[in-house]
Design an enzyme around this catalytic site. Structure first.
Site: not given
Ligand code: IMP
Ligand code: MG
Length: 188
Positions: A59, A117, A121, A145, A173, A179
Site C-alpha cells: 500500500g 486503521d 500493523t 483512520k 487497494d 492502487r
Molecule cells: P491496521 O493494522 O488495522 O492498522 O491496518 C493497516 C493496514 O490495513 C494497512 O496497511 C492497509 O493495508 C489496510 N487497510 C486499512 N484500512 C484500509 C482501507 O480503507 N483501504 C485499504 N486498505 C486498508
Molecule cells: Mg498495508
C-alpha cells in the site's frame, strides 16, 4: 446488432455503477502539497543524516515514491510486507515478511505505511524494529483512520485524518484493485 446493443448497454451500466460508488476523498493536488510540506520538515530535521526508509508493501509504494523524490539528502529504501488473514468477525494474526533480511542496527529509520486503521500493523512492526536497535525510529502514514483503533498506538506523523471510510487509490487497494487511481477515493 443485438450483440452491439448489449455491449453498449454493459459499458453504460459499468459506468453508472462506477460513478455511483467511487468518490474522490482527497485529490492528488492536496496529497502532493502535504507531501512537499512533510518532506521539508524531514529535510530540516535529518540534515546531514542518512535516512533509511522502510516501507510496508504494497500500500505504501506510491506514497513513498512521491515522498522520496522530495528529499534533499540521499536516503536508502527497504521494504517489508505485512498481511493478516481476517474474516469479517475475527482478526487473524499479522504476518510480517522481509524484516529479518534487514540490518537496521544504528540506522535512522523512517517506517512508512499507507494507512493506520486498528493500529495492529504499525504497533507490531514498531516493536519488531525497536528490538533491532536502530539509532532512531520515526513512523509516518499517509492516512490516519481513528474510528476503529484497537491498540493505543499513534504514528509520529500522519498527513491526513480520515473518517471511517474504506478507501482505495494512491497505492491503497480494494481487493487488490484500485492502487493506480491517482486520488484517494472512497466507496459511497
Ligand atoms: P491496521 O493494522 O488495522 O492498522 O491496518 C493497516 C493496514 O490495513 C494497512 O496497511 C492497509 O493495508 C489496510 N487497510 C486499512 N484500512 C484500509 C482501507 O480503507 N483501504 C485499504 N486498505 C486498508
Ligand atoms: Mg498495508
Amino acid at each position: 446488432m443485438i450483440k452491439k446493443f448489449l455491449f453498449l448497454l454493459s459499458l453504460w451500466c459499468s459506468q453508472v455503477v462506477a460513478d455511483n460508488t467511487l468518490e474522490v476523498l482527497i485529490p492528488r493536488e492536496e496529497i502532493h502539497q502535504k507531501i512537499v510540506e512533510y518532506a521539508d520538515k524531514i529535510n530540516q530535521e535529518y540534515k546531514g543524516k542518512e535516512l533509511t526508509i522502510v516501507m510496508i508493501m504494497k500500500g505504501a509504494f506510491v506514497f513513498v515514491a512521491d515522498f522520496m523524490r522530495e528529499l534533499k539528502e540521499p536516503a536508502a529504501i527497504e521494504y517489508i510486507r505485512c498481511s493478516s488473514y481476517s474474516s469479517d468477525t475475527v482478526r487473524g494474526e499479522l504476518s510480517v515478511y522481509g524484516l529479518d533480511l534487514l540490518d537496521l542496527r544504528g540506522k535512522d529509520v523512517l517506517l512508512m505505511d499507507d494507512i493506520i486503521d486498528t493500529g495492529h500493523t504499525m504497533n507490531t512492526v514498531v516493536q519488531m524494529i525497536e528490538s533491532m536497535e536502530p539509532a532512531s525510529l520515526r513512523t509516518c502514514v499517509l492516512l490516519s483512520k481513528t474510528a476503529r483503533r484497537e491498540v493505543d498506538y499513534q504514528p509520529d506523523d500522519y498527513l491526513f485524518h480520515i473518517e471511517n471510510h474504506f478507501v482505495s487509490g494512491y497505492g491503497l487497494d480494494g481487493g487488490e484493485l484500485g492502487r493506480g487511481l491517482p486520488d484517494v477515493c472512497y466507496y459511497k
